[in-house]
Design an enzyme around this catalytic site. Structure first.
Site, PDB file in Angstrom:
ATOM      1  N   TYR A 273       0.812  -1.331   0.208  1.00 22.38           N
ATOM      2  CA  TYR A 273       0.069   0.025  -0.038  1.00 22.38           C
ATOM      3  C   TYR A 273       0.804   1.119  -0.033  1.00 22.38           C
ATOM      4  O   TYR A 273       0.245   2.444  -0.060  1.00 22.38           O
ATOM      5  CB  TYR A 273      -1.057  -0.034   0.967  1.00 22.38           C
TER       6      TYR A 273
ATOM      7  N   LYS B 213       4.339   4.544   4.976  1.00 19.76           N
ATOM      8  CA  LYS B 213       4.967   3.635   4.226  1.00 19.76           C
ATOM      9  C   LYS B 213       5.567   4.091   2.776  1.00 19.76           C
ATOM     10  O   LYS B 213       6.391   3.946   2.170  1.00 19.76           O
ATOM     11  CB  LYS B 213       4.464   2.316   4.151  1.00 19.76           C
TER      12      LYS B 213
END
Ligand code: COA
Length: 274
Positions: free
Chosen positions: A151, A166
């Site tokens: 993701y 992230k």
């Protein structure tokens, strides 16, 4: 960061520091690296995780040091790397594995919840990389491996804070790979798919039905193991990957590619048997 010069305790074996190294994926990465001849430093906020992780990792026979560390706190991070320099005199690999996450609709995430996750994942990765830089720059063949998730480049509904963090780590991976190439430091990332550990079983994969449902969406049909993720980290850190930098390696059984129309047909009871 300036190079303080090697401390007195210089070791002959390469040294890896793994954040969140006491449990789960971090510990599996430590076990794999120890088998490849690394000494280890594991860092964690939790004294219990450090004690248990250190004990388990020492069963492999190598040198293991434990450092209590909240990666969100830059002063603590700087002190931890100064201690690594004093006690080991070197650092060859940094694995930014520490993470924090919870599932919540984005509109319900409080500012503190957002800061907790982004602080651990993104700030922590940057603070540790920055503090590691002078030590890594002294080591021939040094590298950083960041643990991300698919993701980071897709969408993370239900974990918007973690996905944003992230994605930041992925951009940082690529930026540092270019900036620090001239200093001989490679920077790569591994994106694990779903993996079962004690922690994820307790927090995420709470029923066999859920595990089965998720597995159906993975082209290779199953969850990954911590050892499979650790293999990828060890490879990217090794000399076999000496011409690889700024890359992300998805170790997810093909999950992020999806199963497309095959999934839709299967759900409608009209799919091929595989
Ligand atoms: N749903 C919604 N909000 C949550 C939450 C949840 N499940 N868990 C924590 N929060 C919120 C808290 O309510 C708090 O916000 P508030 O002050 O507005 O109430 C904020 O997040 C910080 O929580 P706190 O427990 O004080 O933070 P922490 O630093 O101790 O914990 C977390 C960090 C939140 C990431 C925690 O889940 C954690 O430590 N997890 C362990 C590691 C982990 O998650 N690894 C996952 C790898 S995939």
């Amino acid at each position: 960061m300036e190079d303080p010069g090697p401390g007195p305790g210089r070791s002959d074996r390469p040294l890896a520091l793994i954040t969140g190294g006491g449990t789960g994926l971090g510990r599996a990465i430590g076990q794999r690296l120890a088998r490849s001849g690394y000494d280890l430093v594991i860092a964690s906020r939790s004294a219990d995780h450090l004690a248990e992780g250190g004990r388990r990792l020492r069963e492999g026979g190598g040198r293991v040091a434990e450092i209590p560390l909240d990666v969100r706190k830059p002063e603590e991070v700087d002190a931890a790397f100064a201690r690594v320099n004093r006690e080991f005199g070197r650092l060859d690999l940094l694995v930014n594995n520490a993470a924090g996450n919870f599932v919540a609709p984005a509109e319900t995430i409080s500012p503190n919840g957002w800061r907790a996750v982004v602080g651990i994942v993104l700030d922590g990765t940057f603070f540790c990389s920055r503090a590691a830089f002078p030590l890594l720059a002294r080591s021939p063949g040094a590298s950083i491996v960041n643990i991300v998730a698919s993701y980071a480049w897709m969408a993370g509904p239900g974990t918007a804070h973690s996905a944003a963090a992230k994605a930041g780590v992925l951009a940082l991976t690529r930026s540092l790979a270019v900036e620090w190439a001239a200093r001989g430091i490679r920077v790569n990332a591994v994106a694990p798919g779903p993996v079962r550990t004690e922690g994820t079983d307790a927090r995420l994969w709470r029923s066999d039905a859920l595990v089965e449902e998720i597995s159906r969406g993975i082209p290779l049909g199953r969850f990954g193991t911590p050892e499979e993720i650790a293999e990828a980290v060890e490879f990217l850190a090794s000399d076999r990957a000496r011409y690889i930098t700024g890359q992300v390696l998805a170790v997810d059984g093909g999950q992020w590619l999806g199963r497309g129309v095959m999934d839709l047909l299967a759900r409608a009871g009209d799919g091929p048997s595989r």
